[in-house]
Structure formats: C-alpha cells, structure tokens
Design an enzyme around this catalytic site. Structure first.
Site, short mmCIF file in Angstrom:
data_model
loop_
_atom_site.label_atom_id
_atom_site.label_comp_id
_atom_site.label_asym_id
_atom_site.label_seq_id
_atom_site.Cartn_x
_atom_site.Cartn_y
_atom_site.Cartn_z
N GLU A 481 0.48 7.67 6.14
CA GLU A 481 0.32 8.14 4.76
C GLU A 481 1.05 9.47 4.54
O GLU A 481 1.56 9.72 3.45
CB GLU A 481 -1.16 8.28 4.42
CG GLU A 481 -1.95 6.98 4.48
CD GLU A 481 -1.34 5.85 3.67
OE1 GLU A 481 -0.65 6.14 2.65
OE2 GLU A 481 -1.52 4.68 4.05
N GLU A 510 8.04 1.75 2.22
CA GLU A 510 7.33 1.92 3.49
C GLU A 510 8.22 2.50 4.60
O GLU A 510 7.74 2.77 5.69
CB GLU A 510 6.73 0.60 3.96
CG GLU A 510 5.65 0.03 3.05
CD GLU A 510 4.39 0.88 2.98
OE1 GLU A 510 4.11 1.62 3.95
OE2 GLU A 510 3.69 0.81 1.95
N HIS A 613 -4.21 -6.13 -1.85
CA HIS A 613 -2.79 -5.73 -1.92
C HIS A 613 -2.03 -6.54 -2.96
O HIS A 613 -1.21 -6.00 -3.70
CB HIS A 613 -2.13 -5.92 -0.55
CG HIS A 613 -2.33 -4.78 0.38
ND1 HIS A 613 -3.51 -4.57 1.05
CD2 HIS A 613 -1.51 -3.76 0.76
CE1 HIS A 613 -3.39 -3.49 1.81
NE2 HIS A 613 -2.21 -2.98 1.65
N ILE A 614 -2.28 -7.85 -3.00
CA ILE A 614 -1.46 -8.68 -3.90
C ILE A 614 -2.19 -9.06 -5.19
O ILE A 614 -1.54 -9.46 -6.15
CB ILE A 614 -0.91 -9.96 -3.20
CG1 ILE A 614 -2.03 -10.95 -2.85
CG2 ILE A 614 -0.11 -9.59 -1.97
CD1 ILE A 614 -1.49 -12.31 -2.40
#
Length: 695
Positions: A481, A510, A613-614
């Site tokens: 993070e 990412e 997440h999706i």
C-alpha cells in the site's frame, strides 16, 4: 463558489482548504452540504457551457476547479463509509449517491464541453500544450465517450438509468459483504479447543470477545471470538486443530452474503446484465472490451495469452504443492481425504517443518513502529525523501490513525499521508487500500496543493501494553500500500486529472505497489526494520534465510488462485451472457476452477458473493491487472538486481530514475512509455517466473 448560507457556515464538508475535518464530520452534515454543492456546481457548469473557450484556461482550468469542493465533501464521506461505517452514514450516503451520480453523468455527457475538448485538440494551440496537458484532454475526451456523450434520446435515458442502478448495486454489494462478515462469529469457551493457536490469535480473539460482548475475557482463559475478518479467519484456518470447526468457518466464509437478506447473487446477475447492456450502448461488443479500452493491455486476447502462459508455468508446481501437504497429512494421521478446510492447516504445518519457523516466532521482531522506521529508511535511500509524524494534527477519524508529512532532499514539504493500520471489524471494511485524499494540483488562483493520501490496512492491533506485532504478510501488505502511496505523493505533475495515480491505466496501477514488496526480501532492508519489541535484538540471520527460502513456498498454488479470480472475471465480462446462459455465475467460476485449482470447489460455495473487487470496486474486467502489473513490477525490481543490490551508489541512482519516471509522471504519459523510460525496453515475464520459483 459563493459563500454558503449562514446555516451552513459551520458545516465541515464545505471547508475546501487545508485538510478535511474528519473529526468533525457527522452523518447529519452530509445531505445539507451535498445539496448546496450540487446546486452550486450545476449553476457554475451552466455558466461554463454557455461561455466556454476551447483553450486550456478557458475550459480545463474551470472544469477541474469544479472537482475541488467535491474532493473536500464527497471524498471524505466515501472514505468514512469505509473506515467509520454506521447505519446513519450508510443511509444518508444511499440517499445522496443518486444525485452525485446524476451530476457526474451530466458533466461527463456535456456536448458543449465534449465539442470544446475536440476543438482544443484540433487547434493550433494543441502543440503549445505540454505532454501532461495533452494527456488530460485526451483522457477527458475518452471519459466523455465512455459516459455516453454520443448517445441521444431513449439510448441516453437508458444509459443514465443503468449508471444510477450500477452505482446503487455496487454500494449494496459492499454493504452486504460488510454486514455478512459482521454477522458471523464462532465463540470458543473450552481452552482445549485453542490448542495449537498462536498467542496472537488468542489475544485478538479474546479482545474481540470482550469488545463485542462487553464481557470479561483473557487471552489464556477465554472466551474467544472468531470472525470472518482476515486477521481472525486466516490464522484460525492455519492453526486450529479442530477440523470440524475449520469446516464450519470455511463454509461460512465461502457462502458469505449468499442468502437471506444479504444475498448478493441477484446483485451479481443484475450487475453483469447492466454492464453488458451499457457496453452495447457505447458500441462495444462486451463489457470487457469497454474496460480494456482504457487499460494498458491491448486486448482480451492478450490478457488470455498472459493468463495461459502463467497457468502453464504454475499448474505443475501447484500439483506438487498439493501432493506434499497430502502426504504430510497422511503421515500425521489424517485418514480423511484432504479438503478445502485442511489445505491452509497442513500447508502451515509443512512450512513449519520445512523452514522451522512460524509466524509467531517472527511477530515479536516486527513491531509496527520499527517496521515503519525501516520502510521510511528505504524510501529515503531510494528516493531521497524523509518522513515526520505530525502528532498535533487533530483531523483524524479514529484515535489509532496517524498523520505524516513527507519532505524532499532540501527539506521542503511535498506531500503527507494518513495511516490507519489496524483491523476494526465493527465499522471498517476488510482488506487494505490506498486512496487519494487530496490530489496534487495548481488551483485557478495559482496555488499549489500538495498531495495527501490515505493508507488503510487491517493489521493486528495492539493488545494491552504490547505494540502491534505484525505477521510477515502484514509487513508485505504495508509495503504494497505504501507503494501506491508513493505514486500518489511523489508525483511532479500539477494537473489533477493526471497527477499521482489519476489517469494511470488500471492494469499499470499495481506496478508501484508490487514493486515495493520485493524489498521485504532484501537483507539490509528486512534486518533494518526488525527489532524484538522486548529486547531490541534484530531478526536472527537464520530466520532471515528461512523467510527468503519460504518466499516461493506454494507459489504455484498462489499463482493459480490469482489466475482463477482473473480468468473468472474476464469470462463473466466477455463471454458470459446472463440471458442466454444456463450456467449461474458461480458455475462459471467452478468450471474455471477445475483448470486452476487442484481441489474442485464445493458445490455450495458462492465465493463470488464476497468478490468485492469486481462487484463493488474498480476491478471489473480488470482483476487480471494484479498479474499484469506483477510482470511489470518484477521486471522493474530486476533492474536493481542487475545494477547490484549491494552497490549503494547504483541503487540510489536507479532509485532516483524510478522516482522520476514511474512515481513522478503519474498518468501524464502512457504507462508503457513510462516503463520504457525507466527500464529502456518493454517488460518481460522472465523476472516474475524467476522470483516466484516457476521459471
């Protein structure tokens, strides 16, 4: 903005300067502030449409200025929904959200603004704009097209209905997962049932019981409370010797939000259906193609190619992983076939046997304050920045939250961040994330606003007089993070739309986070952030060696799990048709899991119902991004390996180049070009396969 009326003068959501006043914000502030802001922004947008000039100062500057009050009002509301959730805040958020969505669509669908952007791109002034400005215009044009600016009549009305409904479905999905997580608990009262538990799990489970039940509990005598929150769930599945209890907790986990009032199954179907319809309205054949239109990956076929390449490399290793734990379970006396709730337990036993250490042995060496010192020291070495905690900063939402200022090599402040490190299952969502609080920008008045970011983890909280003692995976998560945070904080771009993480294609975002994880295995870094919380002794050399050896432990299995999620996501958003398909979405995942998992999934498993997440995050038709970016990050770290990790001058030089490209440029340049600016070539999968032991 005009001055708010007297009755709103003290509303903390309308103070658009300095830091948001999180400590003052209450649910009753939200609706009055947002109604006023929405009315004001609509009025100013009317003026902009009527008088816009197709120039940078005549269009982009006033357009971006309209985002600033929302950054101070709606941004904190969304943040508090994740870190200080309450029924009151949730209700007011649900009432306000449709109006915010409606305004956002109105602005993105503005024909005058869209035509002005295209005129600016076609004008002689275009070549006078710098790269970041040009990219800002390009991204705004693409955003408008994805928002349906070209639609008219019934198609536009339907598109707007879909956007409003998708926004509500996402919020409902997230709330269902949070509520279902809170709803489950397993109370353990018999100390014999805690045999084998690490002390940290006893501490956490005892504290959880005492806080939730308002009753007496001690770590050694109990009672203990196990939940589906990760700091509780994961160590329980790894260490509980009660196989029936593991089965119960596992089943609760994979059926979370899959029934009753919190059932997400219909939300999933409706979401997939609406996304498909939205894509068709915009001229794309599938939602995945719409998603990839704003990604680094050029096509679904290219994503599929990467997935298959990694699947081929990982499958054989995963089969070997399973055989090894199956043999160990048999040797240790388990006569039943190995099932899902056994895998984590026996994998942990095999890890202990092979590497002769446990997470519990490591935790005392990783107190959070020491880990932060090591992390900050690494960033100073690589990027020339320093950090200081600002202890008198009052604007936090919880007493555990810390606020830090970041300075450059000359000692000048360049950014700041909030760190919210601990799990709070009652009102904080699970997982870990970075988000922008304030983006770097130059205001219409010419003032430079420095970036501020949120870094939120769900680590093990302090217990009693002990500091937070971190597991090694929690250390990696913090580094991950912080990598996102660095891209938000070290940006040198002054245009809000492309500064920091803004404008960075999702599958490249990412890169910066996963890059930082690699440093957790570099000897001086790891040893430099360890000190036994009682004795001050650094991590013993033999434990460091074992951590490095354990890095590739079950990496084939872990790779397959990520591929299963990514391939399921892409299948649901590219080839699956809700109306034409006999399969339920969960059956799609089960079909893919037969290729990507050694154990077939339980027939009753509904883990998609918790796949935020999706269905409640930004990863729809984009979950592959984790692996895509992992290829980039492994290759970026390989540059430091090639330069020589022990060559401090070379590492510093390369660190500055990484800072000046990947971290500084943000979304002002296409990520492939940014990567080539740093690496000198396009990325290769070889470093990732080598780092994971799958080459």
């Amino acid at each position: 903005m005009t001055t708010p009326p007297a009755k709103l003068q003290d509303n903390p959501l309308l103070r658009a300067e300095g830091l948001p006043r999180f400590h003052e914000i209450k649910p009753e502030h939200v609706e009055p502030a947002m109604e006023y802001l929405i009315s004001e922004v609509n009025r100013r947008f009317d003026e902009l449409e009527a008088n816009l000039q197709p120039t940078w100062t005549g269009l982009i500057v006033p357009l971006d200025a309209l985002d600033i009050p929302f950054e101070y009002a709606w941004g904190p509301v969304n943040h508090l929904l994740s870190v200080r959730n309450s029924d009151e805040l949730r209700k007011v958020h649900e009432r306000t959200l449709p109006k915010v969505v409606e305004l956002g669509l109105r602005m993105r669908q503005s024909r005058p603004v869209y035509e002005g952007l295209k005129q600016l791109r076609a004008s002689d002034a275009w070549n006078e704009l710098d790269e970041g400005q040009q990219r800002t215009v390009e991204l705004k044009i693409r955003s408008a097209e994805h928002a349906g600016v070209g639609l008219e009549g019934a198609a536009k009305t339907r598109f707007n209905q879909i956007e409003a409904e998708l926004s509500k479905l996402s919020s409902d999905f997230s709330n269902h997962v949070l509520d279902a997580t809170k709803a489950y608990e397993r109370i353990v009262t018999d100390p014999a049932q805690t045999e084998g538990w690490p002390q940290s799990l006893k501490n956490l489970a005892s504290q959880s019981y005492a806080q939730e039940k308002k009753a007496e509990s001690t770590p050694d005598a109990g009672p203990w409370r196990i939940t589906l929150d990760y700091p509780s769930l994961v160590p329980f599945m790894q260490h509980s010797r009660d196989r029936a209890a593991r089965e119960e907790v596992y089943r609760a986990s994979v059926t979370r939000a899959a029934g009753g009032e919190l059932d997400n199954r219909q939300i999933i179907l409706k979401t997939l259906q609406l996304r498909q319809e939205k894509a068709k309205l915009l001229g794309f054949s599938t939602y995945a193609e719409l998603s990839l239109d704003s990604k680094m990956a050029p096509s679904v076929a290219e994503v599929d190619r990467m997935s298959e390449e990694l699947l081929t490399a990982a499958r054989r290793h995963a089969e070997q992983d399973f055989t090894e734990i199956e043999q160990l379970a048999r040797q240790e006396g388990q006569s039943e076939p190995l099932l899902h709730w056994d895998v984590g337990f026996w994998a942990e036993r095999l890890s202990e046997k092979r590497f002769d250490f446990t997470d519990e042995q490591l935790r005392p060496y990783f107190p959070l304050p020491r880990v932060l010192e090591g992390l900050f020291s690494l960033c100073t070495r690589l990027f020339g920045v320093s950090f200081e905690e600002v202890s008198n900063e009052p604007t936090v939402w919880h007493q555990d939250v810390r606020y830090y200022r970041v300075r450059d090599e000359a000692g000048e402040p360049i950014a700041s961040f909030y760190l919210d490190p601990y799990s709070r299952p009652a009102d904080k969502r699970g997982g870990a994330w970075m988000d922008e609080c304030l983006s770097r920008k130059i205001t219409p008045e010419g003032k430079l606003v420095l970036p501020v970011v949120h870094l939120c983890c769900n680590g093990t909280p302090p217990v009693g007089d002990k500091p937070s003692l971190m597991s090694f995976s929690e250390v990696e998560t913090l580094f991950h993070e912080f990598g996102h945070g660095l891209q938000g904080m070290l940006t040198q771009v002054d245009y809000a739309s492309v500064s920091g993480i803004n404008g960075v294609e999702w599958d490249a975002v990412e890169l910066a986070s996963q890059f930082m994880e690699n440093w957790c295995y570099e000897r001086p870094v790891l040893l430099g952030m360890t000190a036994h919380y009682e004795t001050g002794e650094p991590l013993p050399e033999d434990l460091f060696e074992k951590i490095c050896q354990a890095r590739t432990f079950r990496s084939g299995s872990q790779m397959l799990r990520q591929l299963e999620l990514g391939m399921t996501d892409m299948e649901l958003h590219h080839r699956y048709k809700v109306e034409e398909n006999d399969e339920a979405p969960q059956q799609v995942q089960a079909r893919i899991a037969r290729r990507t998992s050694i154990l077939p999934p339980l027939p009753e498993a509904e883990s998609l119902c918790g796949f935020s997440h999706i269905f409640a995050g930004g990863y729809a038709a984009g979950y592959y991004s984790y692996k895509w970016a992992e290829v980039l990050s492994a290759d970026a770290f390989a540059a430091f390996e090639e330069a020589g990790l022990s060559d401090d001058a070379a590492v510093q030089q390369l660190g500055r180049r990484y800072r000046d490209t990947v971290l500084a440029l943000g979304g002002s340049r296409h990520p492939m070009q940014v990567f080539k600016d740093f690496r000198g070539r396009e990325p290769s999968t070889e470093p990732l396969l080598r780092h994971t032991g799958l080459a």
